[in-house]
Every structure is written in C-alpha cells, then in structure tokens.
Motif scaffolding. Structure first.
Motif, PDB file in Angstrom:
ATOM      1  N   UNK A 175       0.825  -1.210   0.000  1.00 56.18           N
ATOM      2  CA  UNK A 175       0.000   0.000   0.000  1.00 56.18           C
ATOM      3  C   UNK A 175       0.855   1.255   0.000  1.00 56.18           C
ATOM      4  N   UNK A 176       1.756   1.356   0.955  1.00 55.94           N
ATOM      5  CA  UNK A 176       2.522   2.598   1.102  1.00 55.94           C
ATOM      6  C   UNK A 176       3.494   2.817  -0.055  1.00 55.94           C
ATOM      7  N   UNK A 177       4.334   1.843  -0.363  1.00 57.95           N
ATOM      8  CA  UNK A 177       5.362   2.052  -1.384  1.00 57.95           C
ATOM      9  C   UNK A 177       4.797   2.313  -2.784  1.00 57.95           C
ATOM     10  N   UNK A 178       3.752   1.609  -3.238  1.00 60.28           N
ATOM     11  CA  UNK A 178       3.207   1.938  -4.560  1.00 60.28           C
ATOM     12  C   UNK A 178       2.722   3.380  -4.680  1.00 60.28           C
ATOM     13  N   UNK A 179       2.433   4.010  -3.544  1.00 59.07           N
ATOM     14  CA  UNK A 179       1.966   5.400  -3.553  1.00 59.07           C
ATOM     15  C   UNK A 179       3.069   6.398  -3.206  1.00 59.07           C
ATOM     16  N   UNK A 180       4.240   5.902  -2.804  1.00 57.55           N
ATOM     17  CA  UNK A 180       5.307   6.788  -2.334  1.00 57.55           C
ATOM     18  C   UNK A 180       6.663   6.256  -2.781  1.00 57.55           C
TER      19      UNK A 180
ATOM     20  N   UNK B 109       5.690  -6.376  -5.339  1.00 62.30           N
ATOM     21  CA  UNK B 109       6.706  -7.031  -4.515  1.00 62.30           C
ATOM     22  C   UNK B 109       8.102  -6.846  -5.108  1.00 62.30           C
ATOM     23  N   UNK B 110       8.183  -6.625  -6.408  1.00 64.62           N
ATOM     24  CA  UNK B 110       9.472  -6.321  -7.035  1.00 64.62           C
ATOM     25  C   UNK B 110       9.726  -4.819  -7.131  1.00 64.62           C
ATOM     26  N   UNK B 111       8.685  -4.020  -6.916  1.00 61.51           N
ATOM     27  CA  UNK B 111       8.841  -2.573  -7.021  1.00 61.51           C
ATOM     28  C   UNK B 111       9.114  -2.109  -8.444  1.00 61.51           C
ATOM     29  N   UNK B 112       8.434  -2.726  -9.423  1.00 62.51           N
ATOM     30  CA  UNK B 112       8.677  -2.423 -10.828  1.00 62.51           C
ATOM     31  C   UNK B 112       7.389  -1.954 -11.499  1.00 62.51           C
ATOM     32  N   UNK B 113       7.522  -1.605 -12.776  1.00 65.84           N
ATOM     33  CA  UNK B 113       6.369  -1.244 -13.596  1.00 65.84           C
ATOM     34  C   UNK B 113       6.032  -2.401 -14.539  1.00 65.84           C
ATOM     35  N   UNK B 114       4.865  -2.331 -15.153  1.00 72.91           N
ATOM     36  CA  UNK B 114       4.414  -3.437 -16.004  1.00 72.91           C
ATOM     37  C   UNK B 114       5.355  -3.666 -17.183  1.00 72.91           C
ATOM     38  N   UNK B 115       5.992  -2.597 -17.701  1.00 70.14           N
ATOM     39  CA  UNK B 115       6.904  -2.753 -18.837  1.00 70.14           C
ATOM     40  C   UNK B 115       8.094  -3.628 -18.457  1.00 70.14           C
ATOM     41  N   UNK B 116       8.608  -3.438 -17.249  1.00 69.99           N
ATOM     42  CA  UNK B 116       9.735  -4.241 -16.796  1.00 69.99           C
ATOM     43  C   UNK B 116       9.318  -5.691 -16.599  1.00 69.99           C
ATOM     44  N   UNK B 117       8.134  -5.894 -16.032  1.00 68.82           N
ATOM     45  CA  UNK B 117       7.659  -7.255 -15.870  1.00 68.82           C
ATOM     46  C   UNK B 117       7.484  -7.924 -17.229  1.00 68.82           C
ATOM     47  N   UNK B 118       6.992  -7.179 -18.220  1.00 67.22           N
ATOM     48  CA  UNK B 118       6.819  -7.775 -19.546  1.00 67.22           C
ATOM     49  C   UNK B 118       8.155  -8.242 -20.111  1.00 67.22           C
ATOM     50  N   UNK B 119       9.213  -7.474 -19.879  1.00 61.28           N
ATOM     51  CA  UNK B 119      10.547  -7.902 -20.330  1.00 61.28           C
ATOM     52  C   UNK B 119      10.915  -9.246 -19.708  1.00 61.28           C
TER      53      UNK B 119
END
Length: 277
Positions: free
Chosen positions: A121-126, A226-236
């Motif tokens: 909750x906190x990290x995705x917003x901060x 949980x990885x602290x990434x964006x969808x583009x990185x996950x797609x890679x």
C-alpha cells in the motif's frame, strides 16, 4: 484498526549471519525442537534471541515446522552463508506477506500487518519518502500507541538498508538521512522471478493453466509491487521466461494470455541459484 504484527522480532534486527546459525540448527536431526540450552549452544545465541531469530527465519520462508522449508534446503545448499542477492530477494518476498505467507489475501493489505501495508500500500503510492512520511501515514491505520508504531517500522526499514540484512538487492535505498526511494533495485534473475510468479499463481489461479496477462499485471499483492517495478519491466521478464520455457505467451488475439509451463516452482528456485553463479 489493524494490528501491526511487527513484535515477532523483539528488539533484534535482521542479521543474515544469525539466521544462518538457526538454519544450520534446523538442518540437524532434532531441528529447532531441540531444548533451548542445546539451541543456545548450537547457535551461540542468547536465550532471549534464539526464538526471535527463529521467527525471522520462519517469516523469511526458510524454516517451517522447526525444520528447513523445502526452499530453505535449496538455499542452504547453494548459498550456505546467505550472501547471494537471490537469497535477499527470496527473503524479501516472504517477509512482505507478514506471518501469513501465501494464504488467500485480505481485502486490505494492512490486515496482515505493518510489513504488508508497507510493501503493498505505502510504497506503490510513495516512490520517495521520509521516515516521518511513513510514520505519519501508518499511525491512523494501526491500533498500537503512536509512539510504538515508529519503533516497530524502523525494523522494516533497517531490513532493507543494512548490509547485514537485505541491502544487496537495493529494493529500498536511503538517498539521504531518513529519506528513501524505490525503483532502482538490482532485480533477481529471471528464474527467481519465475518462482515468484509460480507461487503467486498457485495462490490466486491454482485451478488455471492460463490467465490473462492483465490479470498478472493487476494482481493484488502480486509480482509488480513485490518487485517494485512497472508493467513494462515485468513484460521484459515475461519475455525472458518464455525464451526459457517457463511460460508461453499468446499475443495473436487480444486479450493476451500467459500459459504456465513449469511443473514445480522448486525447480525454478534451484535454477535461480544454478544460473546465478
């Protein structure tokens, strides 16, 4: 209001060297069912510390029912001194779920405590925050006294920035005194990310052989936060998983799908270490 569930460690911070001592004891015949005096002798830890470091090892997915977990056995075999970044990420993955592991997730991550609230909750917003930001955001959520909440959350932050803990993965970086950021992690190799995908798939899609790509991207308490990434990185990484035969992706007709090709997540964890040398 939710309970923080962060008193499991007493006043002892995460130190992998101490966890290794617990793992060595857990690998013996008596495991961690042995008497306290014997465990103190085997680990060199004081009577107040043995149980608390054991709790760290359990929450980090390395110990189960007083013995090494199946994953703990693999990790102790390949990384006996817990030095690998792969181990840091593995421990972070399980710590992020508090004491609930891969059970059915709650409606609100805070229901599972302060660690889960922090990651999901906190990290995705901060993406950048100060200690005070974290403390002030947390105080209205948890039922502990206001002065207790910062004291317990400090152990979460220390787990990510202290070298004796999980600092190698750089999931969180302290950019100046009491100010932190995420987004520049040293990500684990594709096999470990595949292991995470497989375990989260078991949790949420256990009856499915294929799921929509968007369902993975939007998975609550899933692989992206949980990885602290964006969808583009996950797609890679999904593309790399496909090249390694972990998954298949069907992109010809929208909506796109991911088809599982692994047999056992433990095989992926083993390969994460074999291919990390």
């Amino acid at each position: 209001m939710a309970k923080m569930q962060l008193h499991f460690n007493g006043n002892f911070s995460l130190k992998k060297e101490e966890i290794k001592r617990i793992l060595d004891a857990a690998s013996e015949k008596e495991g961690l069912k042995d008497t306290l005096p014997n465990l103190m002798t085997k680990t060199g830890l004081g009577n107040a510390k043995v149980g608390k470091i054991k709790s760290w090892a359990i929450r980090a997915g390395l110990v189960k029912d007083n013995y090494l977990s199946p994953e703990g056995k693999i990790i102790l075999k390949h990384d006996p001194y817990l030095k690998s970044i792969t181990t840091d990420w593995f421990m972070h993955f399980y710590l992020s779920f508090g004491n609930q592991g891969l059970n059915k997730i709650p409606e609100n991550p805070a229901e599972w405590g302060g660690w889960t609230y922090f990651i999901y909750t906190f990290l995705p917003e901060n993406s950048t925050f100060s200690k005070n930001d974290l403390f002030q955001n947390s105080i209205p959520i948890f039922e502990e006294p206001d002065k207790v909440i910062p004291e317990r959350l400090k152990y979460v932050l220390r787990a990510y920035v202290e070298q004796q803990a999980l600092a190698n993965c750089q999931f969180i970086q302290e950019i100046k005194t009491d100010t932190y950021k995420i987004g520049n992690s040293k990500l684990p190799n594709t096999y470990l990310i595949g292991y995470f995908l497989a375990k989260l798939w078991e949790r949420d899609f256990s009856q499915e052989t294929s799921v929509l790509t968007d369902d993975i991207f939007s998975q609550k308490m899933g692989i992206i936060p949980v990885l602290g990434i964006q969808s583009e990185t996950l797609q890679d990484h999904l593309n790399r998983m496909e090249s390694l035969g972990i998954i298949e992706q069907r992109r010809t007709v929208s909506p796109y799908q991911i088809i599982r090709r692994w047999d056992n997540p433990l095989t992926l964890l083993e390969k994460a270490y074999v291919n990390n040398k």
